[in-house]
Enzyme design. Sequence first.
Site, mmCIF file in Angstrom:
data_model
loop_
_atom_site.group_PDB
_atom_site.id
_atom_site.type_symbol
_atom_site.label_atom_id
_atom_site.label_comp_id
_atom_site.label_asym_id
_atom_site.label_seq_id
_atom_site.Cartn_x
_atom_site.Cartn_y
_atom_site.Cartn_z
ATOM 1 N N GLU B 33 0.984 -1.493 0.052
ATOM 2 C CA GLU B 33 -0.051 -0.275 -0.255
ATOM 3 C C GLU B 33 1.624 0.883 0.148
ATOM 4 O O GLU B 33 1.890 1.388 0.771
ATOM 5 C CB GLU B 33 -1.147 0.543 1.177
ATOM 6 C CG GLU B 33 -1.504 1.890 1.663
ATOM 7 C CD GLU B 33 -2.598 1.544 -0.141
ATOM 8 O OE1 GLU B 33 -3.184 1.152 -0.016
ATOM 9 O OE2 GLU B 33 -2.568 2.887 -0.573
ATOM 10 N N GLY B 39 -7.747 2.153 1.902
ATOM 11 C CA GLY B 39 -8.075 2.752 0.495
ATOM 12 C C GLY B 39 -8.648 4.490 0.570
ATOM 13 O O GLY B 39 -8.607 5.328 1.777
ATOM 14 N N CYS B 41 -11.492 4.603 0.708
ATOM 15 C CA CYS B 41 -12.944 4.287 1.585
ATOM 16 C C CYS B 41 -12.582 4.832 2.581
ATOM 17 O O CYS B 41 -13.794 5.168 3.124
ATOM 18 C CB CYS B 41 -13.505 3.074 1.010
ATOM 19 S SG CYS B 41 -15.307 2.153 2.265
ATOM 20 N N GLU B 197 -25.928 19.328 -13.061
ATOM 21 C CA GLU B 197 -25.631 17.805 -13.340
ATOM 22 C C GLU B 197 -26.261 17.944 -14.656
ATOM 23 O O GLU B 197 -26.834 18.513 -15.661
ATOM 24 C CB GLU B 197 -26.672 17.372 -12.370
ATOM 25 C CG GLU B 197 -26.998 15.676 -13.043
ATOM 26 C CD GLU B 197 -25.893 14.250 -13.025
ATOM 27 O OE1 GLU B 197 -24.355 14.529 -12.424
ATOM 28 O OE2 GLU B 197 -25.679 14.078 -14.638
ATOM 29 N N HIS B 432 -42.530 -4.936 14.268
ATOM 30 C CA HIS B 432 -43.915 -3.649 13.964
ATOM 31 C C HIS B 432 -43.260 -2.787 15.543
ATOM 32 O O HIS B 432 -43.017 -3.521 16.684
ATOM 33 C CB HIS B 432 -44.957 -3.898 14.595
ATOM 34 C CG HIS B 432 -45.785 -2.966 14.388
ATOM 35 N ND1 HIS B 432 -46.403 -1.861 13.508
ATOM 36 C CD2 HIS B 432 -46.557 -2.090 14.886
ATOM 37 C CE1 HIS B 432 -47.109 -0.957 13.638
ATOM 38 N NE2 HIS B 432 -46.974 -0.844 14.747
#
Lengths: 450, 450
Positions: B33, B39, B41, B197, B432
């Site tokens: 690495e 990394g 993430c 966008e 529930h």
Amino acid sequence: MTRYDLIVVGAGPGGYIAAERAGALGKKVLLIEKDHMGGVCTNKGCIPTKSLLNSAKHYLHAKESARFGVHAEGVSFDIREAHAWKTETIETLRSGISFLMKNNKVDVVAGTAQFIDPHHVKVGETEYEGDYLILAMGSSPVVPPIAGATLPHVLTSDGILEMKTLPKKLVIVGGGVIGIEFASFYSMVGVDVTVIEMMPEILPMMDAEFATLMRREMKGVSFNLGCKVIGITEKDVRFTTAKGDEKSVEADTVLLSIGRRANIAGIEPLHLETDRQGIVVDERMKTNIPTIYAIGDVNGRSQLAHSASRMAEVAVSNIFGTTHQRMRYQAVPWAVYGNPEAAGCGLTEQAAAAEGRKILTATTQMRANGRFLAEQGKRAGGLVKVIADAQTHAILGVHMLGTYSSEIIWGASALIEAELRIKDVKELIFPHPSVAELIRDTVFAIDHTL
Amino acid sequence: MTRYDLIVVGAGPGGYIAAERAGALGKKVLLIEKDHMGGVCTNKGCIPTKSLLNSAKHYLHAKESARFGVHAEGVSFDIREAHAWKTETIETLRSGISFLMKNNKVDVVAGTAQFIDPHHVKVGETEYEGDYLILAMGSSPVVPPIAGATLPHVLTSDGILEMKTLPKKLVIVGGGVIGIEFASFYSMVGVDVTVIEMMPEILPMMDAEFATLMRREMKGVSFNLGCKVIGITEKDVRFTTAKGDEKSVEADTVLLSIGRRANIAGIEPLHLETDRQGIVVDERMKTNIPTIYAIGDVNGRSQLAHSASRMAEVAVSNIFGTTHQRMRYQAVPWAVYGNPEAAGCGLTEQAAAAEGRKILTATTQMRANGRFLAEQGKRAGGLVKVIADAQTHAILGVHMLGTYSSEIIWGASALIEAELRIKDVKELIFPHPSVAELIRDTVFAIDHTL
């Protein structure tokens, strides 16, 4: 006299679902409710407690988020406003249920059902005839025969939900789900809370290791385990400890949450078989009278709102459906919406041991998880345990303590019911980062081979 | 020269999982690495953004909870403290990964891998030999060839995560997951945010109806859809609208989040086949060289951390395992951790239409749900959609917009992979009250028979 295909008594999560499902199948359905639509769950149970717990969570977030970079002054909690929000929630849900009944052409009658015989029910002066009867009258809090139990400051969950002021010193008798959720709520908003539980541990359905951690994480609450309440006065609650010593704890408010009992008063004309839990039913929810079904707390087989709803579907499928389903209890999830949350589904290690069942199991710490760490920090406690059959490797139980547990656990139900094995769960993809991933990590902790 | 069974290049969620799994199988593994363990993430992606979003959520809770009975004054947000918490989270996770490597006897070398041939890699002056090679070098943000794109106030996700002050006016170019999460974070803490966008809608992987609602719920953010950025200056961002008009919006900070590109520089000596996405792999993650596998963003087949981890297991199972697994993409969940959250798994309605596939589908409103109502109120937007095969009734897709979606969605993966059908999901019991129950309700909305 109006004739119905089905008469449902009680509009809680058992009864209204039964009425909805039968109505959706085109049946002529009558639903009788003596109080509000939604039953205990909507009005005095699941929903109001979750609404209050949400308020308390926001209060904690406002008060204790300096570590996240959030600062606030003079943070205060207004219990009246929290109740107002709760009431708005309840009223919205109630009208939602009424709308659902209308939509499915269910007739709704307000009043107490008076049973005449298996095909006849009276409400007030009006008599109704039904081919089938589904009983869904629910349960009520048990008030134990303790000296002082009927004093005005001694409440059940029904009463405490109406209390518009905060107690100073609250004693909760009974460390089951109801007791623990109220203990969480009140301690989060600053009330001095003591729990007295007769058993050696709180939350008996929970894995023992998890219950112990749960207590440890509920930092504002004092727990007295293995203790028996012997009397309540205006000032205090007296109890004997496991060793037999007599002790007392001050209280201006006492909550009794030692259990709930099936509402079966008035069913005598139906000649139904009952036991200690309630009306006896088979796995199709059928009673000893072939046209009468009993669902939810009134049969006492699983005192959970979602069990009641599922029993409703099982009953309706057997009466009017094509599938003739059976109730399955081995993957009924449960959740405790405290701080922290906890949830489980399926077999516990203790239950497996009691059955002499051979299992594989592993437990992981939530603090190894990215999202948990990012949101709770490395000092927060949390656990996940997975239990699998030693021979088939099928997943039998998933147990969680920590944030989001109540929303994650449904998938465990899917794993267990679909009979997925360790190797199948390893091939499932969980989203990252999520607390849910811990289930997968725990499965790998049982067996890391590929 | 040290010989290894496996050399893994890159210690992100692909690489470190590959090393861990192979190490756990008793293999001699080297992990290389060049930066930090975990990394993108852990250090520059999933984790830091979730940490910041959690801070912002607590800030909103402190500021906007009067309706729940929670009042606070002078609520402020300290971005430096939020970053400090984020950094602590990252460092804890990094050391957790290092511990995991140690535990699985994985050798870790810090430095840039220099590929010599399929069996030889150099780091600095040291050369290592490996029977197999797993490439997991990840990806980097794309910087488009726009005038001004290299100005100092124009950042990618890497840069903006280092910014210890809040912008006043932030323009985000690109409405994918990364853009939308940053838009959520900054608008929650009071920054004026504009998203530009190029496509007609944000979040292309999301069901179109959900993406539209997502935009509507992100009240503090201005959206410019179908717009193309033509230049950035010190003061503003210029763009052309769908109609061809030229417009500009002020910005003191610009985030470029238009996509990420595979890190494949230096792989020439391996003679690997590549395409526009990255290194070409088969469903076992094998490249055209039989001893080299490529996983995660470097193959570009599914740019998600959990896809990378799963690809790692697929690769290791084929190299050293007994199961020889294949990567399956049809039930990869995704989540957007904004405000609101969104998540999905499996087929969308648009994808089904494009394939000419016959489906059954239903959509329900989250505000019909008890927990959602109790916590969000009846004016909050939220949706659940379920998609099933019209013929087999197997569940093919679940899509959610609203609170807890990211923690609920894993179970959808289980439903799809276990090939459960509509009738099977109806027989599952959901807890529930939970937002998760909406999946069951939506399934009943497709078909209410019993």
